[in-house]
Write an enzyme that holds these catalytic residues in place. Structure first.
Site, mmCIF file in Angstrom:
data_model
loop_
_atom_site.group_PDB
_atom_site.id
_atom_site.type_symbol
_atom_site.label_atom_id
_atom_site.label_comp_id
_atom_site.label_asym_id
_atom_site.label_seq_id
_atom_site.Cartn_x
_atom_site.Cartn_y
_atom_site.Cartn_z
ATOM 1 N N TYR A 64 0.816 -1.212 0.000
ATOM 2 C CA TYR A 64 0.000 0.000 0.000
ATOM 3 C C TYR A 64 0.851 1.265 0.000
ATOM 4 O O TYR A 64 0.353 2.358 -0.279
ATOM 5 C CB TYR A 64 -0.952 0.027 1.205
ATOM 6 C CG TYR A 64 -2.064 -1.007 1.134
ATOM 7 C CD1 TYR A 64 -2.198 -1.835 0.026
ATOM 8 C CD2 TYR A 64 -2.967 -1.152 2.165
ATOM 9 C CE1 TYR A 64 -3.197 -2.783 -0.031
ATOM 10 C CE2 TYR A 64 -3.982 -2.101 2.106
ATOM 11 C CZ TYR A 64 -4.087 -2.915 1.004
ATOM 12 O OH TYR A 64 -5.074 -3.860 0.941
ATOM 13 N N LYS B 254 3.338 -15.549 1.808
ATOM 14 C CA LYS B 254 3.248 -16.277 0.534
ATOM 15 C C LYS B 254 4.681 -16.614 0.113
ATOM 16 O O LYS B 254 5.151 -16.274 -0.976
ATOM 17 C CB LYS B 254 2.509 -15.384 -0.498
ATOM 18 C CG LYS B 254 2.139 -16.057 -1.799
ATOM 19 C CD LYS B 254 1.045 -17.088 -1.682
ATOM 20 C CE LYS B 254 0.838 -17.786 -3.006
ATOM 21 N NZ LYS B 254 -0.043 -18.971 -2.900
ATOM 22 N N ASP C 143 -3.150 -18.326 1.062
ATOM 23 C CA ASP C 143 -4.298 -18.985 0.417
ATOM 24 C C ASP C 143 -4.861 -20.070 1.342
ATOM 25 O O ASP C 143 -6.077 -20.196 1.528
ATOM 26 C CB ASP C 143 -3.934 -19.544 -0.968
ATOM 27 C CG ASP C 143 -2.548 -20.164 -1.022
ATOM 28 O OD1 ASP C 143 -1.808 -20.071 -0.017
ATOM 29 O OD2 ASP C 143 -2.193 -20.752 -2.061
ATOM 30 N N ASP D 80 -5.385 -7.147 5.436
ATOM 31 C CA ASP D 80 -6.610 -6.469 5.015
ATOM 32 C C ASP D 80 -7.673 -7.516 4.661
ATOM 33 O O ASP D 80 -8.831 -7.451 5.091
ATOM 34 C CB ASP D 80 -6.272 -5.595 3.791
ATOM 35 C CG ASP D 80 -7.343 -4.562 3.507
ATOM 36 O OD1 ASP D 80 -8.367 -4.557 4.212
ATOM 37 O OD2 ASP D 80 -7.171 -3.767 2.575
ATOM 38 N N ASP E 158 -10.990 -9.151 7.126
ATOM 39 C CA ASP E 158 -12.391 -9.044 6.705
ATOM 40 C C ASP E 158 -13.069 -10.415 6.676
ATOM 41 O O ASP E 158 -14.247 -10.538 7.028
ATOM 42 C CB ASP E 158 -12.514 -8.351 5.342
ATOM 43 C CG ASP E 158 -12.695 -6.837 5.511
ATOM 44 O OD1 ASP E 158 -12.221 -6.309 6.536
ATOM 45 O OD2 ASP E 158 -13.305 -6.192 4.637
#
Ligand code: NAD
Length: 361
Positions: free
Chosen positions: A141, A187, A219, A243, A247
């Site tokens: 970001y 990852k 994942d 992020d 959620d």
């Protein structure tokens, strides 16, 4: 002792849920004879409309002079078409960056009374109680170069050693106060930045031999959070993965309206519900203020070192839900649907009951 709180209601339901939290805080302060100095400032679209800026220097300065900041939410259709660097989100990113809030702490706790409010099976959810520690001021970001043209779009995911070290420490310290387990999500099978992340997290882990460390690819983690959420205690991860994972974790608790958060740095702290300004219900007295009130509980625990008060607040939330009071977003069979102001009044009543029982009044 006076605690100074800067309140930034922001836009849409942000204003309603912060008003609810302020009413609650004022009555709580009276009851417990605490001195709270609550100062309101414009932020987000509300500030843009008056000052032409989402975050003014004056508001930023006020936040830096406070013991804690309470934020509602920012944004809405009115400011959607502003240039990227003038949008409400840019104001929020700037505030987090300026206050050095690198650690976002998001508890995902399933309240017993709401274990049927999620789309997931009750027996999978019941007893779920974990915390996501998300790195907030680095990663993709903020990385450069970034941009797009006719032919390509690009962003850069980069982490410095000190950024990974400090977030890993936050996670291990938190795990020590809980169930002594950290799951680090990355990852590393594809990304070099994740291999680096994993290497640093393992280095930091050497100082926390009493905490179990588990590595998990993002994942797989997305799948595990919905398959078996009870396996997690503390999750630590980067800005982008955090992020998304937080959620998903949010939905297992039933509603965005139930999820609090704390954003912590070395000097400052900001508390906010994770939901947005909900333009679809704004101004209708329908918003669920419980995530904001639970964020206030985190404020008492982390910034004011009063875990006893935090515990009363959470018990008051549990009691209010157990009595069947629900805002529309968590309404299920048999619940009593009430407005934002009504649930606030019930919460205050429950708080008084919890407090009286504890003190045998
Ligand atoms: N931290 C923030 O300030 C923040 C976070 C996310 C989105 N936003 C902004 O908020 C605006 C709306 O975004 P969105 O619709 O994607 O997300 P949102 O979280 O505002 O709303 C998503 C859905 O959840 C419901 N909801 C959210 N919070 C609720 C609550 N407390 N009580 C009852 N229902 C609730 C809404 O009614 C809506 O249907 C956008 O401008 C977005 O940029 C701000």
């Amino acid at each position: 002792m006076t605690w100074k709180i800067v309140s930034l209601p922001g836009d849409g339901i942000g204003q309603e849920v912060v008003a609810s939290a302020t009413t609650f805080l004022t009555l709580l302060a009276e009851k417990l004879q605490l001195t709270l100095d609550i100062e309101n400032h414009l932020f987000g679209g509300a500030s843009y409309d008056v000052h032409g800026k989402m975050l003014t220097d004056e508001t930023l300065e006020a936040c830096k002079n406070a013991d804690a900041v309470l934020l509602g939410a920012v944004g809405g259709p009115k400011w959607e078409n502003l240039p990227h660097n003038e949008k409400p989100e840019a104001g929020l990113l700037k505030l987090r960056k300026e206050l050095g809030l690198y650690a976002n702490i998001r508890p995902a706790k399933v309240y017993n009374a709401l274990s049927n409010a999620s789309t997931l099976k009750q027996d999978v959810l019941q007893g779920t109680d974990f915390v996501v520690v998300r790195e907030l001021t680095g990663g993709i970001y903020f990385g450069h170069p970034r941009g797009y043209d006719e032919e390509k779009g690009y962003n850069t995911m980069v982490y410095e050693k000190y950024e990974v070290e400090r977030i890993a420490k936050q996670a291990f310290e938190l795990a020590r106060k809980r169930h002594h387990k950290v799951t680090s999500i990355d990852k590393a099978n594809v990304l070099e930045v994740s291999q680096f992340w994993r290497h640093i997290v393992h280095d930091v882990h050497k100082s926390y031999p009493d905490v179990e460390l588990v590595d998990m690819y993002v994942d797989n983690a997305a799948m595990q959070v919905v398959r078996d959420p009870k396996q997690f205690d503390v999750i630590v991860t980067s800005n982008l993965f955090g992020d998304i994972i937080s959620d998903i974790s949010g939905m297992i608790t039933g509603s965005l309206g139930m999820l609090p958060s704390a954003s912590l740095g070395d000097k400052y702290a900001l508390y906010e519900p994770i939901h947005g300004s909900a333009p679809d219900i704004a101004g209708q007295n329908k918003a669920n203020p419980l995530a904001t009130i639970a964020s206030v509980a985190m404020m008492f625990e982390s910034s004011f070192n009063r875990p006893d008060i935090a515990k009363f607040i959470i018990e008051a939330i549990e009691k209010t839900l157990a009595k069947g009071y629900r805002t529309g977003d968590i309404m299920g069979e048999g619940g009593k649907c009430v407005s934002t102001t009504e649930i606030t009044a019930h919460l205050i009543e429950s708080f008084n009951e919890v407090y009286a029982a504890e003190h045998q009044l």
